[in-house]
Design a protein around this motif. Structure first.
Motif, mmCIF file in Angstrom:
data_model
loop_
_atom_site.group_PDB
_atom_site.id
_atom_site.type_symbol
_atom_site.label_atom_id
_atom_site.label_comp_id
_atom_site.label_asym_id
_atom_site.label_seq_id
_atom_site.Cartn_x
_atom_site.Cartn_y
_atom_site.Cartn_z
ATOM 1 N N TYR A 133 5.730 83.099 65.357
ATOM 2 C CA TYR A 133 6.565 82.515 64.299
ATOM 3 C C TYR A 133 5.975 82.619 62.896
ATOM 4 C CZ TYR A 133 3.671 78.265 64.914
ATOM 5 O OH TYR A 133 2.643 77.375 65.008
ATOM 6 N N GLU A 134 4.782 83.180 62.745
ATOM 7 C CA GLU A 134 4.101 83.086 61.456
ATOM 8 C C GLU A 134 4.772 83.872 60.317
ATOM 9 O OE1 GLU A 134 -0.085 83.760 62.116
ATOM 10 O OE2 GLU A 134 -0.048 82.419 63.846
ATOM 11 N N ARG A 135 5.319 85.036 60.652
ATOM 12 C CA ARG A 135 6.015 85.802 59.617
ATOM 13 C C ARG A 135 7.320 85.104 59.200
ATOM 14 N NH1 ARG A 135 5.979 91.254 58.885
ATOM 15 N NH2 ARG A 135 8.141 91.377 59.568
ATOM 16 N N LEU A 136 7.998 84.499 60.172
ATOM 17 C CA LEU A 136 9.219 83.762 59.855
ATOM 18 C C LEU A 136 8.909 82.517 59.017
ATOM 19 C CD1 LEU A 136 11.230 83.909 63.195
ATOM 20 C CD2 LEU A 136 11.916 84.880 60.996
ATOM 21 N N GLU A 137 7.740 81.954 59.264
ATOM 22 C CA GLU A 137 7.291 80.780 58.506
ATOM 23 C C GLU A 137 7.114 81.166 57.024
ATOM 24 O OE1 GLU A 137 3.617 79.416 60.226
ATOM 25 O OE2 GLU A 137 3.201 78.185 58.451
ATOM 26 N N PHE A 138 6.551 82.347 56.798
ATOM 27 C CA PHE A 138 6.374 82.880 55.439
ATOM 28 C C PHE A 138 7.737 82.980 54.739
ATOM 29 C CE2 PHE A 138 6.875 86.927 53.109
ATOM 30 C CZ PHE A 138 6.004 86.739 52.039
ATOM 31 N N LEU A 139 8.708 83.512 55.465
ATOM 32 C CA LEU A 139 10.049 83.703 54.905
ATOM 33 C C LEU A 139 10.743 82.351 54.672
ATOM 34 C CD1 LEU A 139 11.972 86.016 54.205
ATOM 35 C CD2 LEU A 139 12.821 85.940 56.553
ATOM 36 N N GLY A 140 10.648 81.466 55.660
ATOM 37 C CA GLY A 140 11.310 80.164 55.580
ATOM 38 C C GLY A 140 10.744 79.298 54.476
ATOM 39 N N ILE A 186 13.323 86.711 47.364
ATOM 40 C CA ILE A 186 13.904 88.032 47.588
ATOM 41 C C ILE A 186 12.799 89.055 47.865
ATOM 42 C CG2 ILE A 186 15.263 89.871 46.483
ATOM 43 C CD1 ILE A 186 16.916 87.459 45.249
ATOM 44 N N ILE A 187 11.682 88.924 47.189
ATOM 45 C CA ILE A 187 10.544 89.807 47.473
ATOM 46 C C ILE A 187 10.001 89.520 48.882
ATOM 47 C CG2 ILE A 187 8.189 90.440 46.771
ATOM 48 C CD1 ILE A 187 10.363 91.497 44.855
ATOM 49 N N GLY A 229 -0.578 86.345 56.185
ATOM 50 C CA GLY A 229 -1.562 86.445 55.110
ATOM 51 C C GLY A 229 -1.347 87.696 54.269
ATOM 52 N N TYR A 230 -1.073 88.801 54.959
ATOM 53 C CA TYR A 230 -0.815 90.064 54.265
ATOM 54 C C TYR A 230 0.425 89.946 53.375
ATOM 55 C CZ TYR A 230 0.698 94.871 53.529
ATOM 56 O OH TYR A 230 1.132 96.040 52.960
ATOM 57 N N LEU A 231 1.494 89.394 53.958
ATOM 58 C CA LEU A 231 2.745 89.275 53.207
ATOM 59 C C LEU A 231 2.554 88.410 51.960
ATOM 60 C CD1 LEU A 231 5.208 88.735 56.222
ATOM 61 C CD2 LEU A 231 4.827 90.857 54.959
ATOM 62 N N THR A 232 1.810 87.326 52.110
ATOM 63 C CA THR A 232 1.569 86.426 50.981
ATOM 64 C C THR A 232 0.804 87.150 49.874
ATOM 65 O OG1 THR A 232 1.458 84.603 52.561
ATOM 66 C CG2 THR A 232 0.612 84.156 50.359
ATOM 67 N N LYS A 233 -0.195 87.926 50.279
ATOM 68 C CA LYS A 233 -1.012 88.641 49.300
ATOM 69 C C LYS A 233 -0.172 89.692 48.559
ATOM 70 C CE LYS A 233 -4.272 91.561 50.429
ATOM 71 N NZ LYS A 233 -5.219 92.061 51.440
ATOM 72 N N MET A 234 0.639 90.427 49.314
ATOM 73 C CA MET A 234 1.460 91.461 48.690
ATOM 74 C C MET A 234 2.491 90.845 47.746
ATOM 75 S SD MET A 234 0.233 94.202 49.597
ATOM 76 C CE MET A 234 1.372 95.533 49.297
ATOM 77 N N ARG A 235 3.059 89.725 48.178
ATOM 78 C CA ARG A 235 4.051 89.082 47.302
ATOM 79 C C ARG A 235 3.408 88.687 45.984
ATOM 80 N NH1 ARG A 235 6.664 83.875 49.641
ATOM 81 N NH2 ARG A 235 4.527 83.210 49.331
ATOM 82 N N SER A 236 2.199 88.109 46.058
ATOM 83 C CA SER A 236 1.624 87.669 44.781
ATOM 84 C C SER A 236 1.230 88.851 43.902
ATOM 85 C CB SER A 236 0.492 86.669 44.976
ATOM 86 O OG SER A 236 -0.512 87.238 45.750
ATOM 87 N N LYS A 237 0.954 90.012 44.494
ATOM 88 C CA LYS A 237 0.736 91.195 43.655
ATOM 89 C C LYS A 237 2.022 91.609 42.941
ATOM 90 C CE LYS A 237 -3.162 93.454 45.895
ATOM 91 N NZ LYS A 237 -3.718 94.703 46.418
ATOM 92 N N ILE A 238 3.113 91.587 43.710
ATOM 93 C CA ILE A 238 4.383 92.052 43.132
ATOM 94 C C ILE A 238 4.874 91.116 42.029
ATOM 95 C CG2 ILE A 238 6.814 92.563 43.637
ATOM 96 C CD1 ILE A 238 5.865 93.400 46.467
ATOM 97 N N GLU A 273 1.961 101.225 49.387
ATOM 98 C CA GLU A 273 0.675 101.943 49.498
ATOM 99 C C GLU A 273 -0.178 101.721 48.258
ATOM 100 O OE1 GLU A 273 0.054 105.109 51.899
ATOM 101 O OE2 GLU A 273 1.033 103.547 53.074
ATOM 102 N N GLN A 274 0.493 101.808 47.103
ATOM 103 C CA GLN A 274 -0.250 101.666 45.867
ATOM 104 C C GLN A 274 -0.712 100.228 45.674
ATOM 105 O OE1 GLN A 274 1.868 103.366 42.524
ATOM 106 N NE2 GLN A 274 0.247 104.862 42.277
ATOM 107 N N LEU A 275 0.152 99.276 46.035
ATOM 108 C CA LEU A 275 -0.230 97.863 45.917
ATOM 109 C C LEU A 275 -1.389 97.533 46.846
ATOM 110 C CD1 LEU A 275 3.305 96.240 45.709
ATOM 111 C CD2 LEU A 275 1.562 96.114 43.938
#
Lengths: 245, 245
Positions: free
Chosen positions: A57-64, B71-72, B86-95, B164-166
């Motif tokens: 559920y961790e990726r969905l948690e990020f989205l939610g 949306i990102i 963790g990856y998604l959070t890091k990428m979002r804050s870069k964007i 890739e660049q991010l």
């Protein structure tokens, strides 16, 4: 023709309870039940999708988490037109606080649906809030923004968000009402009883009698909340009398 | 009948330029132009609404910041299925970094529309990003979630978001291409020229010739970006050749 054998194919017998449980929590029908299953999948299950990516559920948690923040922002934007950016940010973080989200997840009984190899008693408090956020993410993927907004409106904003109380202007409506009754030398009585009916969660109903009159009724997921809700209603009904003192 | 006098009533002459400018930036027609005006209103104007509440872009910025993050998040959720929370959070804050948003706001020339008592030269860099966020908030209020998502897709994700660049896996496609040409002893040439056409922003076009062949073309809002974009295209066109080295 309303009857369609597809309904049965998409929710085989073993999924029936889960489907019905989720439907009750959501207040509407899930379309793609698989995404909700993911919202309750703990990493300890070590599941992977067809591409071999870890599935929990961790990726969905990020989205939610993001969705929830946005929908609460939108609510605050329109309901507090006098609040500046700093105020809105502060209120939002109170509403989406860990403590608050854990309470929400617990009230909805989300832990019952969690699939995990770790005994549920070993989880800390945060599992409730984390799964609640994952559920919001799942709703968004399954039914889109508008359903997500409706869910948060009915399950978060209406039952939990009281701006006055969050601002600390009012700590407890119950204490305000009791204080008023004592000053006015009026008797008061909170009559609380269980009243779950068809609800997902255990509910309590309360009748607040002041003097001879039933002044307010309310229902909520705990005795304390029901009393507070009835007190708030009574407070607003009595407001002109209270304020003239 | 397409002609309607209402159109003229809702956009009197003095608003015409603003309306057209915003329409070009958005890529669609604004419905309620007033909300966009607010998105460009600096607090130094000391404006107030009918209820006496301060009126400037800061509340819209609060809303837009949340929308943008959501949306990102949604984009990253589907485009990087292997990335964990963790990856998604890091990428979002870069964007959605301040630097990135300032660049976006600057590319769209948003400062031209800002109403302020302070000379524009006195603003720091952050005004560009702040007004960009306010604009996103305005789109959401005016046209709803779907339009907001489309705008961010076409104005942020497509032109700026390169995973890739991010990730820092690729610092510059241009340098990869040049390195390859040098190793292969092939001549290369970037031919850059202004090509704004009907666009909102100044644009540059570039042709990348390797050996005798035009290998890629690209257009972007700066020379550097156009070269990078063409290089990226060339890189992927050459990838099997590059990787076999």
């Amino acid at each position: 023709m309303k009857f369609s054998p597809k309904i049965f194919n998409s929710h085989p017998k073993q999924d029936g309870d889960f489907f019905l449980g989720i439907k009750r929590i959501l207040g509407f029908k899930p379309k793609n039940i698989e995404v909700y299953k993911k919202a309750f999948l703990h990493r300890s299950m070590n599941k992977r999708d067809q591409e071999g990516n870890p599935m929990n559920y961790e990726r969905l948690e990020f989205l939610g988490d993001a969705m929830l923040g946005t929908i609460i922002s939108r609510h605050l934007y329109s309901s507090v037109p006098e609040g500046d950016e700093g105020y809105l940010t502060k209120m939002r973080s109170k509403i989406v606080s860990r403590k608050h989200l854990n309470e929400l997840g617990k009230d909805l009984g989300l832990l019952n649906y969690v699939e995990s190899r770790i005994p549920k008693s070993h989880f800390g408090e945060n599992i409730h809030g984390n799964v609640f956020e994952a559920l919001v993410g799942a709703i968004y993927l399954d039914r889109g923004y508008t359903f997500c907004e409706k869910f948060i409106q009915s399950r978060v904003i209406e039952p939990y968000v009281d701006i006055e109380q969050l601002e600390g202007k009012v700590i407890s409506y119950k204490s305000l009402v009791i204080e008023w009754c004592q000053k006015q030398k009026k008797s008061f009585h909170y009559d609380v009883y269980e009243d779950t009916g068809n609800d997902v969660l255990k509910h309590f109903a309360v009748k607040l009698t002041i003097g001879e009159k039933i002044l307010a009724k309310a229902r909520a997921t705990s005795k304390k909340k029901a009393e507070e809700k009835a007190s708030k209603r009574a407070y607003f009904a009595l407001q002109h009398k209270i304020e003239s003192h």
